[in-house]
Design a protein around this motif. Structure first.
Motif, PDB file in Angstrom:
ATOM      1  N   ILE A  28      -8.414   9.188   4.314  1.00 24.87           N
ATOM      2  CA  ILE A  28      -7.007   9.035   3.947  1.00 24.87           C
ATOM      3  C   ILE A  28      -6.870   8.212   2.665  1.00 24.87           C
ATOM      4  CG2 ILE A  28      -4.799   8.038   4.662  1.00 24.87           C
ATOM      5  CD1 ILE A  28      -5.606   8.661   7.549  1.00 24.87           C
ATOM      6  N   GLN A  29      -7.555   7.074   2.612  1.00 25.32           N
ATOM      7  CA  GLN A  29      -7.421   6.197   1.446  1.00 25.32           C
ATOM      8  C   GLN A  29      -8.008   6.844   0.193  1.00 25.32           C
ATOM      9  OE1 GLN A  29      -5.514   3.947   1.979  1.00 25.32           O
ATOM     10  NE2 GLN A  29      -5.760   3.202   4.066  1.00 25.32           N
ATOM     11  N   ALA A  30      -9.107   7.564   0.349  1.00 25.51           N
ATOM     12  CA  ALA A  30      -9.675   8.266  -0.797  1.00 25.51           C
ATOM     13  C   ALA A  30      -8.719   9.345  -1.291  1.00 25.51           C
ATOM     14  CB  ALA A  30     -11.022   8.882  -0.428  1.00 25.51           C
ATOM     15  N   GLY A  31      -8.024  10.005  -0.345  1.00 27.03           N
ATOM     16  CA  GLY A  31      -7.039  11.001  -0.727  1.00 27.03           C
ATOM     17  C   GLY A  31      -5.882  10.403  -1.503  1.00 27.03           C
ATOM     18  N   VAL A  32      -5.426   9.223  -1.069  1.00 21.58           N
ATOM     19  CA  VAL A  32      -4.339   8.543  -1.774  1.00 21.58           C
ATOM     20  C   VAL A  32      -4.788   8.142  -3.175  1.00 21.58           C
ATOM     21  CG1 VAL A  32      -2.840   6.506  -1.782  1.00 21.58           C
ATOM     22  CG2 VAL A  32      -3.280   7.726   0.366  1.00 21.58           C
ATOM     23  N   ALA A  33      -5.996   7.589  -3.266  1.00 23.06           N
ATOM     24  CA  ALA A  33      -6.509   7.177  -4.578  1.00 23.06           C
ATOM     25  C   ALA A  33      -6.691   8.388  -5.496  1.00 23.06           C
ATOM     26  CB  ALA A  33      -7.840   6.433  -4.413  1.00 23.06           C
ATOM     27  N   ASP A  93      -8.171  -5.806   4.649  1.00 18.19           N
ATOM     28  CA  ASP A  93      -7.910  -4.364   4.733  1.00 18.19           C
ATOM     29  C   ASP A  93      -6.419  -4.063   4.699  1.00 18.19           C
ATOM     30  OD1 ASP A  93     -10.579  -3.982   4.834  1.00 18.19           O
ATOM     31  OD2 ASP A  93     -10.651  -3.107   6.834  1.00 18.19           O
ATOM     32  N   TRP A  94      -5.645  -4.894   5.375  1.00 12.30           N
ATOM     33  CA  TRP A  94      -4.201  -4.663   5.411  1.00 12.30           C
ATOM     34  C   TRP A  94      -3.599  -4.787   4.016  1.00 12.30           C
ATOM     35  CZ3 TRP A  94       0.071  -7.482   4.024  1.00 12.30           C
ATOM     36  CH2 TRP A  94       1.314  -6.987   4.442  1.00 12.30           C
ATOM     37  N   VAL A  95      -3.977  -5.818   3.277  1.00  9.20           N
ATOM     38  CA  VAL A  95      -3.440  -6.026   1.931  1.00  9.20           C
ATOM     39  C   VAL A  95      -3.837  -4.872   1.018  1.00  9.20           C
ATOM     40  CG1 VAL A  95      -3.569  -7.488  -0.130  1.00  9.20           C
ATOM     41  CG2 VAL A  95      -3.338  -8.533   2.132  1.00  9.20           C
ATOM     42  N   ALA A  96      -5.104  -4.447   1.068  1.00 13.66           N
ATOM     43  CA  ALA A  96      -5.575  -3.359   0.208  1.00 13.66           C
ATOM     44  C   ALA A  96      -4.889  -2.045   0.552  1.00 13.66           C
ATOM     45  CB  ALA A  96      -7.091  -3.214   0.327  1.00 13.66           C
ATOM     46  N   THR A  97      -4.742  -1.762   1.849  1.00 13.70           N
ATOM     47  CA  THR A  97      -4.087  -0.516   2.262  1.00 13.70           C
ATOM     48  C   THR A  97      -2.626  -0.489   1.845  1.00 13.70           C
ATOM     49  OG1 THR A  97      -5.590  -0.346   4.152  1.00 13.70           O
ATOM     50  CG2 THR A  97      -3.579   0.964   4.238  1.00 13.70           C
ATOM     51  N   PHE A  98      -1.924  -1.586   2.076  1.00 16.54           N
ATOM     52  CA  PHE A  98      -0.515  -1.666   1.702  1.00 16.54           C
ATOM     53  C   PHE A  98      -0.339  -1.522   0.186  1.00 16.54           C
ATOM     54  CE2 PHE A  98       3.296  -4.094   0.532  1.00 16.54           C
ATOM     55  CZ  PHE A  98       4.246  -3.444   1.314  1.00 16.54           C
ATOM     56  N   ASN A 103       5.464   1.510 -19.491  1.00 17.40           N
ATOM     57  CA  ASN A 103       4.891   0.243 -19.017  1.00 17.40           C
ATOM     58  C   ASN A 103       4.433   0.356 -17.566  1.00 17.40           C
ATOM     59  OD1 ASN A 103       5.294  -1.163 -21.461  1.00 17.40           O
ATOM     60  ND2 ASN A 103       7.457  -1.421 -20.928  1.00 17.40           N
ATOM     61  N   LEU A 104       4.074   1.584 -17.194  1.00 19.58           N
ATOM     62  CA  LEU A 104       3.647   1.839 -15.832  1.00 19.58           C
ATOM     63  C   LEU A 104       2.433   0.968 -15.482  1.00 19.58           C
ATOM     64  CD1 LEU A 104       4.218   3.757 -13.413  1.00 19.58           C
ATOM     65  CD2 LEU A 104       2.473   5.259 -14.355  1.00 19.58           C
ATOM     66  N   ILE A 105       2.431   0.482 -14.255  1.00 18.69           N
ATOM     67  CA  ILE A 105       1.276  -0.307 -13.799  1.00 18.69           C
ATOM     68  C   ILE A 105       0.026   0.562 -13.869  1.00 18.69           C
ATOM     69  CG2 ILE A 105       0.249  -1.310 -11.732  1.00 18.69           C
ATOM     70  CD1 ILE A 105       2.913  -2.455 -11.032  1.00 18.69           C
ATOM     71  N   PRO A 106      -1.101   0.049 -14.349  1.00 21.64           N
ATOM     72  CA  PRO A 106      -2.323   0.852 -14.510  1.00 21.64           C
ATOM     73  C   PRO A 106      -2.724   1.550 -13.226  1.00 21.64           C
ATOM     74  CG  PRO A 106      -2.580  -1.251 -15.597  1.00 21.64           C
ATOM     75  CD  PRO A 106      -1.280  -1.322 -14.863  1.00 21.64           C
ATOM     76  N   GLY A 107      -2.878   2.872 -13.315  1.00 23.57           N
ATOM     77  CA  GLY A 107      -3.219   3.658 -12.131  1.00 23.57           C
ATOM     78  C   GLY A 107      -4.610   3.416 -11.623  1.00 23.57           C
ATOM     79  N   PHE A 108      -5.510   2.909 -12.477  1.00 25.76           N
ATOM     80  CA  PHE A 108      -6.876   2.667 -11.999  1.00 25.76           C
ATOM     81  C   PHE A 108      -6.944   1.462 -11.057  1.00 25.76           C
ATOM     82  CE2 PHE A 108      -6.572   0.444 -16.089  1.00 25.76           C
ATOM     83  CZ  PHE A 108      -7.000  -0.827 -15.756  1.00 25.76           C
ATOM     84  N   TRP A 109      -5.806   0.820 -10.840  1.00 25.75           N
ATOM     85  CA  TRP A 109      -5.796  -0.227  -9.814  1.00 25.75           C
ATOM     86  C   TRP A 109      -6.057   0.377  -8.437  1.00 25.75           C
ATOM     87  CZ3 TRP A 109      -1.183  -4.062 -11.036  1.00 25.75           C
ATOM     88  CH2 TRP A 109      -1.457  -4.737 -12.247  1.00 25.75           C
ATOM     89  N   GLY A 140      -0.815   2.160  -0.930  1.00 27.38           N
ATOM     90  CA  GLY A 140       0.385   2.954  -0.691  1.00 27.38           C
ATOM     91  C   GLY A 140       1.497   2.628  -1.674  1.00 27.38           C
ATOM     92  N   PHE A 141       1.631   1.367  -1.990  1.00 24.68           N
ATOM     93  CA  PHE A 141       2.644   0.937  -2.962  1.00 24.68           C
ATOM     94  C   PHE A 141       2.367   1.554  -4.331  1.00 24.68           C
ATOM     95  CE2 PHE A 141       5.259  -1.758  -5.511  1.00 24.68           C
ATOM     96  CZ  PHE A 141       6.224  -2.287  -4.663  1.00 24.68           C
ATOM     97  N   LEU A 142       1.099   1.589  -4.730  1.00 23.17           N
ATOM     98  CA  LEU A 142       0.735   2.175  -6.018  1.00 23.17           C
ATOM     99  C   LEU A 142       1.008   3.674  -6.054  1.00 23.17           C
ATOM    100  CD1 LEU A 142      -2.627   0.475  -7.059  1.00 23.17           C
ATOM    101  CD2 LEU A 142      -0.511   0.546  -8.380  1.00 23.17           C
TER     102      LEU A 142
END
Length: 616
Positions: free
Chosen positions: A106-111, A45-50, A66-72, A53-55
């Motif tokens: 929160i995470q759904a809002g960020v995505a 969970d920590w890795v996915a959350t971090f 060359n933007l990193i794919p947003g669907f990540w 936020g980075f994305l």
């Protein structure tokens, strides 16, 4: 940007570990497997959350071709939903469902924010939206699974048989009926929702092996309810799983079409995207397969618990240094390896026969039935029936349970060492092996899982007994050992030294007993009483005319009495915790007794009145 790429691959790797190894805790007792699962669970969970936020921050630079794919980002939401095989590592995790619900929002809002930034890139949206929908479904399912153990009803769904194995089908169906007979009102309270006469009739007509198979399946259902998403088979769940699988597949197809016609991403990002999408498809397919091949759906041969029990000898003396709080919470065992033995059919037969004997002689619907008295027995009535209460009753009556356990452990060990010298003694006899394995198992619980014995300061008596033995074996260095003898010094003891000490005791009991008493120092050591009990047990053959076989049968029955007593004293929370560590024989015995009506919660009218009377 290399950081986010590494984090994405790490997140996929952690999900893969949890998917394929998360449910093995049900039957695995090895430290390293459980450590890897724990580490992956705590990190995922920590890795996915971090990473999410980075994305979100990286999308501010939308002009970069060359933007990193947003669907990540939706893929990370999918990872936060977790695999089918594990939702909670411990029971405490289930109590945090409200926090996970807030995190979902929160995470759904960020995505969604990342998707909004990508809205102008129509092609990418066709990849992102299916993954986003799948992620919301999986995360919502995880929260739903977290809330289940706190609900009053464990469910009403049926098992659909999809196998030709009639015997397995029948066992699982009957186990499901038993499973539906109780409700867990909280993590430490279990009550029954039907007349116990019915469950008694189901269980009493079966053989020991078949009964333990039913309980194994039943506890497998409980494990799934507490620690995984595999909690029921219903058309809504099948539909939702179909949607997630199809969403992942469609996203992979759309991305393939997009990269074929026009690829705006770098070669490395394209390869990572393919890996993430393929990984999502495979994990979804694996989750669907786990659901359809579970005991809730179809029946097939599988291992549902370790089918073994830990063994610990007083003479083993492994290091027992204080365990750090983190290890106490997530690992209920020491790093030191302990031996395990298989729970034999002979032992199951012995337990089943003795528990049935305790229950069959009493009618729970009569006024004379006192379930609390039956549950409080730990050998007194047995010794009376055997006609040796006057000689041995002091070791079980009026003695604190931990002390009694240690006394009988020492006595069992000493009797075994003594009988090994006798010609014709068979250490492979069922009663001997059952006595030894149960003696070592109960001591294992005392040392490694003291919470399951529900005794006050369980380690104190054990520590003082080992210290007492250590002083006796280290008389040449008595000056160094005076005062508080540390367990580190006891660690150096060898089994050969202990055997030699007990052989000397057998050759000259009066002298050695006096020596043991001199080294007692008024502590709570069980060594002296254990040796005295062993002498009394050995004298049964001369004074009472007992055969050696009869003596060992009685010893094995006393150990079953202690096992049964401990099983009823252990709270349901501790039993449920043990399910995530490979399972304990103690839990199987507890549920067997409950189905036979030997539980405080089994008789709402009679037991409640007795409990009320005792509290007055």
């Amino acid at each position: 940007m290399d950081t986010i790429r590494i984090l994405m691959l790490l997140s996929l790797f952690l999900q893969t570990i949890l998917a394929f190894f998360g449910d093995r805790r049900k039957y695995a007792t090895g430290f390293w497997l459980r450590f890897v699962v724990w580490l992956a669970y705590m990190s995922a969970d920590w890795v996915a959350t971090f990473s999410l936020g980075f994305l979100a921050c990286s999308q501010a630079n939308s002009a970069n071709p060359n933007l990193i794919p947003g669907f990540w980002a939706p893929i990370l939401l999918l990872h936060l939903g977790g695999p089918e095989t594990i939702t909670a590592y411990s029971l405490a995790d289930n109590e945090l469902w409200r926090r996970h619900l807030l995190e979902l929002v929160i995470q759904a809002g960020v995505a969604f924010y990342v998707l909004f930034k990508l809205w102008s890139k129509n092609t990418v949206i066709f990849v992102a939206i299916p993954i986003f929908v799948s992620g919301i479904i999986k995360y919502g399912e995880r929260i739903w699974a977290f809330t289940f153990p706190s609900l009053e009803d464990f469910g009403e769904e049926d098992i659909s048989s999809g196998s030709s194995r009639a015997y397995e089908v029948r066992n699982v169906r009957e186990a499901r009926r038993l499973f539906r007979a109780f409700k867990m009102l909280s993590t430490n309270t279990l009550v029954f929702d039907c007349d116990q006469t019915e469950t008694y009739e189901w269980v009493s007509r079966k053989h020991a092996e078949e009964t333990f198979q039913l309980i194994e399946i039943e506890l497998g259902f409980l494990y799934d309810r507490l620690y995984s998403k595999v909690t029921e088979i219903s058309w809504p769940r099948v539909i939702l799983h179909s949607i997630t699988c199809l969403s992942s597949i469609s996203a992979l197809i759309f991305f393939s079409i997009m990269t074929t016609s026009k690829n705006v991403y770098s070669k490395h990002d394209t390869m990572i995207s393919y890996l993430l999408l393929v990984g999502a498809v495979l994990l979804d397919c694996h989750s669907f397969t786990v659901l359809l091949l579970s005991d809730w759906a179809v029946i097939w041969k599988r291992k549902r618990w370790s089918r073994s029990m830990g063994q610990h000898l007083l003479t083993s003396a492994p290091s027992n240094k204080p365990v750090k709080e983190l290890r106490k919470q997530y690992f209920a065992w020491e790093l030191n390896s302990h031996r395990r033995v298989e729970v034999s059919n002979a032992l199951k037969e012995l337990i089943f026969k003795q528990v049935m004997g305790k229950r069959s002689g009493h009618d729970p619907h009569t006024s004379g039935f006192n379930v609390l008295e039956l549950l409080a027995e730990r050998g007194v009535e047995l010794l009376r029936r055997k006609g040796c209460f006057d000689e041995l009753g002091w070791s079980v009556a009026g003695v604190e349970f931990t002390q009694s356990l240690l006394i009988w452990h020492v006595a069992t060990l000493l009797c075994y060492i003594a009988d090994l010298r006798n010609i014709g003694f068979s250490k492979e006899r069922n009663c001997v092996m059952s006595s030894r394995s149960l003696s070592n198992y109960m001591l294992y619980l005392l040392v490694y899982r003291p919470a399951m014995l529900a005794t006050e300061l369980p380690g104190t008596r054990y520590a003082e007994t080992t210290s007492h033995l250590g002083r006796l074996l280290s008389r040449k260095t008595k000056e160094r050992m005076e005062g508080n003898c540390t367990l580190d010094e006891v660690d150096a003891l060898s089994v050969q030294e202990v055997d030699a000490f007990f052989y000397e005791l057998l050759r000259s009991p009066p002298t050695m007993l006096q020596t043991i008493e001199e080294e007692d120092k008024g502590e709570k050591s069980a060594l002296l009483d254990g040796c005295r009990l062993a002498m009394s047990l050995q004298s049964l053959g001369t004074g009472n005319g007992w055969s050696n076989g009869k003596k060992w049968e009685m010893i094995s029955e006393v150990w079953v009495e202690m096992l049964v007593y401990a099983a009823t004293r252990c709270g349901w929370k501790e039993h449920a915790d043990a399910l995530a560590g490979g399972g304990e024989l103690l839990t199987h015995v507890r549920l067997l007794m409950a189905h036979l009506g030997l539980s405080k919660q089994c008789l709402p009218e009679v037991a409640s009145k007795q409990l009320a009377d005792q509290s007055v």
